[in-house]
Scaffold this motif. Structure first.
Motif, PDB file in Angstrom:
ATOM      1  N   ARG A  13       0.821  -1.221   0.000  1.00  0.00           N
ATOM      2  CA  ARG A  13       0.000   0.000   0.000  1.00  0.00           C
ATOM      3  C   ARG A  13       0.851   1.266   0.000  1.00  0.00           C
ATOM      4  N   CYS A  14       2.159   1.104  -0.220  1.00  0.00           N
ATOM      5  CA  CYS A  14       3.078   2.241  -0.216  1.00  0.00           C
ATOM      6  C   CYS A  14       3.633   2.484  -1.617  1.00  0.00           C
ATOM      7  N   CYS A  15       4.077   3.716  -1.839  1.00  0.00           N
ATOM      8  CA  CYS A  15       4.594   4.097  -3.144  1.00  0.00           C
ATOM      9  C   CYS A  15       5.802   5.006  -2.967  1.00  0.00           C
ATOM     10  N   MET A  16       6.812   4.795  -3.781  1.00  0.00           N
ATOM     11  CA  MET A  16       7.993   5.659  -3.813  1.00  0.00           C
ATOM     12  C   MET A  16       8.026   6.374  -5.147  1.00  0.00           C
ATOM     13  N   ILE A  17       8.352   7.659  -5.124  1.00  0.00           N
ATOM     14  CA  ILE A  17       8.430   8.460  -6.333  1.00  0.00           C
ATOM     15  C   ILE A  17       9.844   8.994  -6.454  1.00  0.00           C
ATOM     16  N   GLY A  18      10.455   8.850  -7.626  1.00  0.00           N
ATOM     17  CA  GLY A  18      11.791   9.389  -7.776  1.00  0.00           C
ATOM     18  C   GLY A  18      12.337   9.281  -9.181  1.00  0.00           C
ATOM     19  N   ASN A  19      13.562   9.774  -9.343  1.00  0.00           N
ATOM     20  CA  ASN A  19      14.214   9.771 -10.649  1.00  0.00           C
ATOM     21  C   ASN A  19      15.449   8.873 -10.693  1.00  0.00           C
ATOM     22  N   PRO A  21      16.886   5.245 -10.625  1.00  0.00           N
ATOM     23  CA  PRO A  21      16.557   3.817 -10.653  1.00  0.00           C
ATOM     24  C   PRO A  21      17.188   3.043  -9.494  1.00  0.00           C
ATOM     25  N   LYS A  22      18.450   3.293  -9.225  1.00  0.00           N
ATOM     26  CA  LYS A  22      19.173   2.513  -8.221  1.00  0.00           C
ATOM     27  C   LYS A  22      18.670   2.772  -6.802  1.00  0.00           C
ATOM     28  N   SER A  23      18.392   4.014  -6.448  1.00  0.00           N
ATOM     29  CA  SER A  23      18.013   4.341  -5.071  1.00  0.00           C
ATOM     30  C   SER A  23      16.522   4.523  -4.851  1.00  0.00           C
ATOM     31  N   ASP A  24      15.818   5.035  -5.845  1.00  0.00           N
ATOM     32  CA  ASP A  24      14.407   5.377  -5.659  1.00  0.00           C
ATOM     33  C   ASP A  24      13.428   4.323  -6.167  1.00  0.00           C
ATOM     34  N   ILE A  25      13.811   3.559  -7.174  1.00  0.00           N
ATOM     35  CA  ILE A  25      12.843   2.698  -7.854  1.00  0.00           C
ATOM     36  C   ILE A  25      13.047   1.219  -7.566  1.00  0.00           C
ATOM     37  N   LEU A  26      14.238   0.718  -7.775  1.00  0.00           N
ATOM     38  CA  LEU A  26      14.463  -0.723  -7.610  1.00  0.00           C
ATOM     39  C   LEU A  26      14.272  -1.222  -6.174  1.00  0.00           C
ATOM     40  N   PRO A  27      14.769  -0.516  -5.145  1.00  0.00           N
ATOM     41  CA  PRO A  27      14.552  -1.024  -3.780  1.00  0.00           C
ATOM     42  C   PRO A  27      13.073  -1.137  -3.383  1.00  0.00           C
ATOM     43  N   PRO A  28      12.249  -0.119  -3.630  1.00  0.00           N
ATOM     44  CA  PRO A  28      10.836  -0.278  -3.280  1.00  0.00           C
ATOM     45  C   PRO A  28      10.153  -1.418  -4.037  1.00  0.00           C
ATOM     46  N   LEU A  29      10.468  -1.562  -5.316  1.00  0.00           N
ATOM     47  CA  LEU A  29       9.873  -2.662  -6.079  1.00  0.00           C
ATOM     48  C   LEU A  29      10.260  -4.005  -5.472  1.00  0.00           C
ATOM     49  N   ALA A  30      11.509  -4.128  -5.022  1.00  0.00           N
ATOM     50  CA  ALA A  30      11.972  -5.374  -4.404  1.00  0.00           C
ATOM     51  C   ALA A  30      11.238  -5.675  -3.102  1.00  0.00           C
ATOM     52  N   LEU A  31      10.746  -4.631  -2.436  1.00  0.00           N
ATOM     53  CA  LEU A  31      10.005  -4.809  -1.180  1.00  0.00           C
ATOM     54  C   LEU A  31       8.521  -5.060  -1.388  1.00  0.00           C
ATOM     55  N   GLY A  32       8.061  -4.961  -2.638  1.00  0.00           N
ATOM     56  CA  GLY A  32       6.646  -5.156  -2.918  1.00  0.00           C
ATOM     57  C   GLY A  32       5.854  -3.866  -2.976  1.00  0.00           C
ATOM     58  N   MET A  33       6.558  -2.735  -2.945  1.00  0.00           N
ATOM     59  CA  MET A  33       5.897  -1.437  -3.043  1.00  0.00           C
ATOM     60  C   MET A  33       5.636  -1.087  -4.507  1.00  0.00           C
ATOM     61  N   ARG A  34       4.832  -0.068  -4.716  1.00  0.00           N
ATOM     62  CA  ARG A  34       4.676   0.535  -6.040  1.00  0.00           C
ATOM     63  C   ARG A  34       5.773   1.584  -6.166  1.00  0.00           C
ATOM     64  N   ALA A  35       6.118   1.917  -7.391  1.00  0.00           N
ATOM     65  CA  ALA A  35       7.114   2.960  -7.634  1.00  0.00           C
ATOM     66  C   ALA A  35       6.699   3.777  -8.851  1.00  0.00           C
ATOM     67  N   ILE A  36       6.964   5.066  -8.771  1.00  0.00           N
ATOM     68  CA  ILE A  36       6.719   5.956  -9.896  1.00  0.00           C
ATOM     69  C   ILE A  36       8.066   6.546 -10.299  1.00  0.00           C
ATOM     70  N   PHE A  37       8.481   6.221 -11.500  1.00  0.00           N
ATOM     71  CA  PHE A  37       9.758   6.670 -12.031  1.00  0.00           C
ATOM     72  C   PHE A  37       9.539   7.874 -12.927  1.00  0.00           C
ATOM     73  N   ILE A  38      10.230   8.957 -12.611  1.00  0.00           N
ATOM     74  CA  ILE A  38      10.173  10.163 -13.426  1.00  0.00           C
ATOM     75  C   ILE A  38      11.605  10.438 -13.894  1.00  0.00           C
ATOM     76  N   PRO A  39      11.961   9.956 -15.087  1.00  0.00           N
ATOM     77  CA  PRO A  39      13.329  10.113 -15.573  1.00  0.00           C
ATOM     78  C   PRO A  39      13.735  11.590 -15.648  1.00  0.00           C
ATOM     79  N   HIS A  40      15.004  11.822 -15.393  1.00  0.00           N
ATOM     80  CA  HIS A  40      15.530  13.181 -15.457  1.00  0.00           C
ATOM     81  C   HIS A  40      16.896  13.140 -16.120  1.00  0.00           C
ATOM     82  N   ASP A  41      17.143  14.036 -17.038  1.00  0.00           N
ATOM     83  CA  ASP A  41      18.402  14.059 -17.785  1.00  0.00           C
ATOM     84  C   ASP A  41      19.635  14.246 -16.911  1.00  0.00           C
ATOM     85  N   HIS A  42      19.472  14.834 -15.734  1.00  0.00           N
ATOM     86  CA  HIS A  42      20.624  15.149 -14.890  1.00  0.00           C
ATOM     87  C   HIS A  42      20.766  14.205 -13.694  1.00  0.00           C
TER      88      HIS A  42
END
Length: 74
Positions: A13-19, A21-42
């Motif tokens: 029931r939790c969600c992580m939002i970030g840009n 992949p290594k710190s914001d997206i993959l760890p929450p997905l591994a825990l069973g959370m949802r993740a929202i990836f917002i790519p950023h050029d920098h």
């Protein structure tokens, strides 16, 4: 996981939002959370990693402002 346990949160029931992949997206997905990836050029090069964009708990948005429409639709 320790933080989720400490606050009594259900990962599904939790969600992580970030840009980052290594710190914001993959760890929450591994825990069973949802993740929202917002790519950023920098995003720092060391934070880059491969993401399965077809992952069932992953949403990819173009801009942070798109979060408004995303959460209004949920």
């Amino acid at each position: 996981q320790a933080i989720l346990d400490r606050i009594g949160a259900d990962a599904s029931r939790c969600c992580m939002i970030g840009n980052s992949p290594k710190s914001d997206i993959l760890p929450p997905l591994a825990l069973g959370m949802r993740a929202i990836f917002i790519p950023h050029d920098h995003t720092w090069q060391l934070e880059h990693d491969e993401i399965d964009r077809s992952h069932a708990r992953l949403t990819v948005l173009d801009r942070f402002v798109d979060l408004i429409a995303h959460f209004q639709a949920v």
